[in-house]
Write an enzyme that holds these catalytic residues in place. Structure first.
Site, PDB file in Angstrom:
ATOM      1  N   ASP A  93      50.462 -85.274 -53.953  1.00  0.00           N
ATOM      2  CA  ASP A  93      49.481 -85.145 -51.715  1.00  0.00           C
ATOM      3  C   ASP A  93      49.430 -86.321 -50.913  1.00  0.00           C
ATOM      4  OD1 ASP A  93      47.962 -86.426 -54.243  1.00  0.00           O
ATOM      5  OD2 ASP A  93      46.057 -86.314 -52.910  1.00  0.00           O
ATOM      6  N   GLU A 139      40.540 -88.367 -47.360  1.00  0.00           N
ATOM      7  CA  GLU A 139      40.302 -86.754 -47.632  1.00  0.00           C
ATOM      8  C   GLU A 139      40.782 -85.774 -47.229  1.00  0.00           C
ATOM      9  OE1 GLU A 139      41.152 -85.934 -51.112  1.00  0.00           O
ATOM     10  OE2 GLU A 139      40.974 -87.022 -52.711  1.00  0.00           O
ATOM     11  N   HIS A 142      49.310 -89.818 -51.429  1.00  0.00           N
ATOM     12  CA  HIS A 142      48.885 -90.387 -52.641  1.00  0.00           C
ATOM     13  C   HIS A 142      50.101 -90.467 -53.670  1.00  0.00           C
ATOM     14  CE1 HIS A 142      45.576 -88.996 -56.498  1.00  0.00           C
ATOM     15  NE2 HIS A 142      46.106 -90.682 -56.456  1.00  0.00           N
TER      16      HIS A 142
HETATM   17 ZN    ZN Z   1      44.913 -87.266 -54.143  1.00  0.00          ZN
END
Ligand code: ZN
Length: 274
Positions: free
Chosen positions: A190, A142, A180
């Site tokens: 994203d 992330e 993702h």
């Molecule tokens: Zn994500």
């Protein structure tokens, strides 16, 4: 001299008691849970009783030849949150049921939140090729980004370091570095159209296409099959087209492919066939 050591111990004690440990309690939960999983994988296999007529072995025989399963895909995300701290809090609250192995802050700080061999909850309902349990064999990274701003150089530098490490450590092929939105095209956008996929591919993370100016599309070229060959879930074709466009054309334009864009799709497909 004795007094010196007393002062020294006091200073060290004060220093450590003042050092920030905002996640002390959740860190203890992590250690407890990981110990439970460790216990599970150190247990011996259980002989299944499949049916009443099932023939049981007369003796137990365990193999001596085994290793530990390794991650084989890397899924890159942006957090869609406002700060790294907000993300750390989200990933340490049981109620959210979301997590990732790595979180990269805007200043390049790297938080390694979960052992790479354990399963993070980052991909959700997702599919890549015929793999319908992406969380089970992937690493989730992330990047602290609100979905609007550009990624910082410090973040990308840290990301490259992490990618180099995991690629080598787990022998992950270049084509398995994806986003993702690639694995969940119906739900996610994203890491978004500002993510530097081309630059990453030049370092060996993800695939990119060659110049398409001289490409001639085959007469029977099929967009759906091409997306499927790359790995996209094509159950909803438009969602897969949108995800491809975000990744390879840096656009959020949700329409059918133009002919030049189809050539890009064809060129990427050829990379996946090689
Ligand atoms: Zn994500």
């Amino acid at each position: 001299m004795k007094l010196f050591w007393i002062y020294f111990i006091i200073i060290i004690t004060v220093f450590y008691s003042c050092s920030p440990k905002p996640y002390g309690n959740t860190n203890k939960v992590y250690v407890k849970q990981s110990k439970l999983f460790a216990k599970k994988i150190t247990g011996v296999p259980v002989n299944l009783i499949i049916a009443d007529s099932f023939k049981k072995p007369l003796y137990t025989a365990y193999t001596t030849n085994f290793g530990i399963r390794k991650p084989n895909i890397v899924v890159i995300h942006y957090t869609a949150q406002n700060s790294c701290e907000q993300t750390l809090q989200t990933f340490t609250k049981t109620a959210t049921q979301v997590s990732a192995h790595y979180v990269i802050c805007k200043d390049g700080t790297l938080h390694h939140m979960l052992n790479d061999y354990l399963r993070a909850w980052h991909a959700g309902i997702s599919r890549w090729g015929n793999n319908t349990d992406v969380n089970s064999n992937s690493i989730g990274i992330e990047i602290d980004n609100n979905g609007v701003d550009s990624f910082s150089n410090a973040q990308i530098n840290t990301l490259l370091g992490v990618l180099s490490f995991v690629k080598k450590e787990y022998n992950i092929p270049a084509e398995n570095f994806i986003g993702h939105s690639d694995v969940a095209p119906a739900r996610k956008i994203d890491p978004g159209i500002l993510f530097p996929w081309k630059a990453l591919s030049e370092k060996g993370f993800g695939l990119w296409y060659n110049d398409t100016s001289t490409v001639t599309l085959p007469v029977d070229f099929n967009v759906k099959y091409a997306l499927k060959i790359i790995g996209y879930d094509v159950k909803n074709l438009q969602n897969a087209i949108n995800a491809f466009k975000r990744h390879y054309l840096n656009t959020a334009n949700e329409a059918l492919f133009t002919k030049p864009e189809e050539k890009v799709l064809y060129a990427v497909m050829l990379k996946y066939l090689n």
